[in-house]
Design a protein around this motif. Structure first.
Motif, PDB file in Angstrom:
ATOM      1  N   VAL A 159      41.884  27.359  30.744  1.00 55.46           N
ATOM      2  CA  VAL A 159      41.281  26.022  30.802  1.00 55.46           C
ATOM      3  C   VAL A 159      39.884  26.033  30.201  1.00 55.46           C
ATOM      4  O   VAL A 159      39.474  25.094  29.506  1.00 55.46           O
ATOM      5  N   SER A 160      39.132  27.110  30.421  1.00 53.12           N
ATOM      6  CA  SER A 160      37.747  27.184  29.934  1.00 53.12           C
ATOM      7  C   SER A 160      37.658  27.167  28.414  1.00 53.12           C
ATOM      8  O   SER A 160      36.601  26.864  27.863  1.00 53.12           O
ATOM      9  N   ALA A 191      39.197  25.596  40.203  1.00 47.54           N
ATOM     10  CA  ALA A 191      39.118  26.239  41.510  1.00 47.54           C
ATOM     11  C   ALA A 191      40.510  26.406  42.095  1.00 47.54           C
ATOM     12  O   ALA A 191      41.438  25.644  41.790  1.00 47.54           O
ATOM     13  N   GLN A 192      40.643  27.406  42.941  1.00 48.88           N
ATOM     14  CA  GLN A 192      41.878  27.625  43.692  1.00 48.88           C
ATOM     15  C   GLN A 192      41.768  26.887  45.016  1.00 48.88           C
ATOM     16  O   GLN A 192      40.768  27.013  45.733  1.00 48.88           O
ATOM     17  N   LYS A 193      42.767  26.107  45.341  1.00 50.16           N
ATOM     18  CA  LYS A 193      42.748  25.322  46.563  1.00 50.16           C
ATOM     19  C   LYS A 193      43.227  26.189  47.718  1.00 50.16           C
ATOM     20  O   LYS A 193      44.377  26.618  47.760  1.00 50.16           O
ATOM     21  N   HIS A 209      38.091  27.886  46.193  1.00 53.50           N
ATOM     22  CA  HIS A 209      37.457  29.060  45.612  1.00 53.50           C
ATOM     23  C   HIS A 209      37.238  28.769  44.137  1.00 53.50           C
ATOM     24  O   HIS A 209      38.193  28.671  43.366  1.00 53.50           O
ATOM     25  N   VAL A 210      35.978  28.625  43.741  1.00 57.36           N
ATOM     26  CA  VAL A 210      35.666  28.305  42.356  1.00 57.36           C
ATOM     27  C   VAL A 210      35.926  29.536  41.496  1.00 57.36           C
ATOM     28  O   VAL A 210      35.355  30.602  41.718  1.00 57.36           O
ATOM     29  N   LEU A 211      36.772  29.378  40.503  1.00 51.60           N
ATOM     30  CA  LEU A 211      37.134  30.481  39.609  1.00 51.60           C
ATOM     31  C   LEU A 211      36.289  30.480  38.339  1.00 51.60           C
ATOM     32  O   LEU A 211      35.975  31.524  37.791  1.00 51.60           O
ATOM     33  N   TRP A 212      35.956  29.284  37.894  1.00 53.52           N
ATOM     34  CA  TRP A 212      35.136  29.137  36.679  1.00 53.52           C
ATOM     35  C   TRP A 212      34.347  27.851  36.774  1.00 53.52           C
ATOM     36  O   TRP A 212      34.828  26.851  37.279  1.00 53.52           O
TER      37      TRP A 212
END
Length: 731
Positions: free
Chosen positions: A449-450, A610-612, A619-622
């Motif tokens: 996604v980034s 983020a992972q829900k 949890h923010v991944l990026w």
């Protein structure tokens, strides 16, 4: 050295074995959000040097830092400890002096053995090179000076503007009074019987309330003006003192050992605080400079010798204030050890932002440190022209075969734009460190996604079409790309990092459908982590409002990331924005080998992923690195993109003559010379046509075709070390 587990996956880890613990206990940890103070947390330091914390002993870890890669700072007479690594910062207060000594003794087991590292004082800026320190500080001081000048100009104009307003108001009141007198005189002549009474009333009418209000307003305005003027004078004096303190000789002894350097990054809570000491000012420079136009970016090299310890200089009276604050925090947390939902939300986010600056390559003794630029030499020059006028003649055609004027270009080639998509390559390192397959897939999805984040402000311009066999390299992720086919345009690239390898064959088509421009990516992206192989394809992108309105870019469709080794997959849905709904939304689900949903993802491609965890925790991944503040005025480039066409000292004399940075047409456009860019573009393209007519067309050198894919054959970096002999230029 043992690799640290990835951040944000710690919630799935098991409790640490007792025999692996060096030190553990309760401390106060600064929360992420502003004005929330400190929270009571249980910290654990393991034999591997991993420092982590949780809400209660035995509960899942919330965040962690590898001490061997951190800087540890303390201040004399205080019980606070600042632990800063490349990706997180812990601000800790110990509950007692004994706890402070216990924790520091444990931390010092992981310090670097270099005795010159111990006890260095940040007030003299030995924590980074003096050149870096003074460049950053000077940029901030210059910006302060500009702000003070603007304030002075405003104060100069204030009395004049007030005088004009009072004069205008006085003339208006005088005119109104004359009109009233004329009306009253007319009334007196008509009703002579009431003449005396009317005259008496006119003489006696007086509004003391109005006079009082006018007097109060005048006094209030004068008082406010005096206070602001006093504050400006103080600010001017402080700025002068700061400028004077910077005038020191900058000498660097290259014969001394250059040790690893690390600076303390600011956290969100500190954004509203006023630095009260020189060390605190230095502490905040890195955070402030990330949003400063004139700032200079440096990369702290990753070392493996151990942690570093720094001693901060507290300002007078700060220690007493700290004790008072600590007492309040202890009383506050003595009554409640259970975190509230607000605390959970605060800690679930990343406790430190990713660096919003281009990176610098690590340097050894005697080498020049690489300082990457923070802005382009020039923004777009001249009129972009009517894109619709060009497109309407090519409805339904592949626009990759349509020649456009150089005014439609941006100063990057398509090879460099591919490298720009890999800005957040460090996420792949976190994926490689992940031991849980679900966590690994989450990070890979966040990276995928980034790759769209750099397109936030990019509309209406295209990259330069590379020449056949043109190349581009980036040492930060060992990236090499080459144009392997001219018709159709096909690019191949290869990148690698710590535990991962990324490669792809990239091509695409661009079609205009009358109102929208569709970009159709073609080719598969491959990622190898250990013995696992992942692959995915990118969805289509659309440029909207081609004919009228504000043009914008939208990415729509599904992206499926497959683990071809284990059978798991992630399905990402790039949603089309509605008229009223949110834009740029991305949702996703991670499916295990049996097709069951193992995790959910949510976010936006221009903000974060983020992972829900549950209904109230993520949890923010990026997270997106902030754009330069004037990005829309400079082609919409990110801070990373600004550095891609720069020839830094470490690249001089080492690039092959086929590298995109050496194109004269693109360099002219970057410097704002549109006429030269156009003429050079025509010349370079004609040289390629001439080679084709003579049958001397270049062949790909670093990639070979295997079926529909072009695979890296290797040897580029080895050849680079020896020099690119026998490689002829393309222009």
């Amino acid at each position: 050295m043992q690799r640290p587990p990835p951040r944000f996956t710690a919630a799935l880890t098991s409790p640490v074995p007792v025999n692996d613990v060096v030190c553990a206990g309760w401390v106060l940890k600064k929360r992420r959000k502003k004005m929330q103070g400190f929270a009571r947390r249980y910290f654990t330091l393991q034999q591997s040097g991993l420092l982590s914390y949780s809400f209660q002993p035995g509960e899942p870890t919330r965040d962690q830092i590898q001490l061997q890669q951190a800087a540890i700072s303390t201040a004399p007479g205080r019980r606070d400890i600042h632990v800063d690594s490349n990706n997180a910062t812990f601000h800790i207060k110990c509950l007692s002096e004994q706890d402070f000594e216990t924790w520091m003794a444990a931390f010092r087991k992981f310090l670097a053995r270099d005795s010159q590292t111990l006890g260095r004082r940040s007030s003299v800026a030995r924590s980074i090179s003096r050149t870096a320190q003074y460049s950053r500080t000077a940029a901030l001081v210059e910006e302060m000076g500009n702000t003070i000048t603007e304030l002075e100009n405003a104060f100069t104009a204030w009395p004049e503007e007030g005088s004009r307003k009072r004069s205008s108001r006085s003339l208006q009141q005088r005119g109104d009074k004359d009109k009233k007198d004329q009306l009253k005189d007319s009334a007196r002549s008509t009703l002579g019987i009431f003449k005396k009474a009317a005259h008496g009333h006119h003489e006696s009418v007086h509004d003391p309330a109005r006079d009082s209000r006018a007097s109060d307003a005048s006094g209030s305005s004068s008082s406010a003006y005096h206070k602001l003027q006093t504050a400006l004078t103080s600010l001017r004096q402080q700025h002068a003192a700061l400028v004077k303190s910077l005038v020191v000789p900058l000498t660097i002894d290259m014969n001394t050992t250059v040790s690893r350097n690390a600076t303390l990054a600011t956290t969100a809570e500190e954004g509203g605080q006023t630095p009260t000491s020189q060390s605190q000012i230095h502490h905040r420079m890195s955070g402030i400079s990330s949003n400063s136009e004139g700032s200079v970016w440096y990369d702290a090299p990753d070392g493996d010798g151990g942690a570093e310890e720094f001693v901060l200089d507290p300002s007078p009276g700060e220690e007493a204030q700290e004790r008072k604050s600590l007492g309040r925090d202890q009383q506050s947390f003595a009554h409640s050890d259970t975190p509230t939902s607000t605390e959970l939300d605060s800690d679930s986010d990343s406790e430190s932002e990713q660096a919003g600056a281009p990176e610098s390559a690590p340097t050894s003794v005697g080498e020049v440190q690489v300082v990457r630029r923070t802005h382009l030499p020039s923004g777009p020059v001249g009129d972009e022209g009517s894109l619709f006028a060009v497109l309407k003649k090519n409805v339904g055609k592949d626009l990759s075969q349509v020649a456009l004027p150089v005014s439609f270009n941006e100063p990057l080639t398509l090879l460099q734009k591919v490298a720009e998509e890999l800005e957040y390559y460090d996420i792949l390192t976190q994926a490689a460190h992940a031991t849980n397959p679900v966590d690994r897939m989450c990070f890979i999805a966040a990276f995928a996604v980034s790759t769209y984040a750099n397109t936030k402000y990019r509309t209406g311009r295209k990259g330069f079409n590379p020449m056949l066999a043109e190349t581009f390299e980036d040492t930060r992720m060992k990236f090499i790309a080459e144009k392997v086919s001219h018709n159709p345009v096909i690019l191949a690239y290869h990148a690698e990092g710590e535990g991962w390898e990324l490669y792809a064959t990239s091509s695409g088509k661009t079609k205009f459908w009358g109102k929208s421009l569709e970009i159709i990516p073609q080719g598969t992206i491959h990622l190898r982590i250990g013995d696992e192989h992942f692959e995915w394809k990118r969805p289509s992108s659309f440029m909207r409002n081609i004919m009228m309105g504000t043009k914008y870019l939208e990415h729509c469709g599904k992206m499926v990331i497959e683990n071809t080794t284990k059978g798991t997959q992630c399905v990402l849905d790039f949603k089309e924005g509605g008229y009223w709904g949110p834009a740029n939304v991305v949702t996703g689900s991670i499916l295990n080998a049996s097709g069951e949903t193992a995790a959910h993802l949510e976010g936006k491609w221009d903000e974060q992923m983020a992972q829900k965890i549950d209904s109230s925790h993520l949890h923010v991944l990026w997270r997106l690195t902030p754009f330069p503040k004037n990005a829309p005025e400079f082609y919409g480039f990110t801070s990373f993109g600004i550095t891609l066409n720069e020839i830094t000292p470490d690249l001089e004399g080492r690039l092959p003559p086929t590298d995109s940075r050496l194109r004269t047409d693109m360099r002219a456009l970057e410097e704002g010379d549109l006429d030269l860019a156009e003429s050079e573009k025509v010349r370079i393209e004609e040289m390629q046509r001439e080679r084709r007519r003579k049958g001397a067309e270049r062949r790909p050198r670093w990639f070979k075709q295997e079926g529909d894919e072009w695979i890296y054959v290797g040897g580029y970096w080895e050849q680079r070390a020896q020099g690119f002999k026998g490689v002829e230029p393309l222009w």
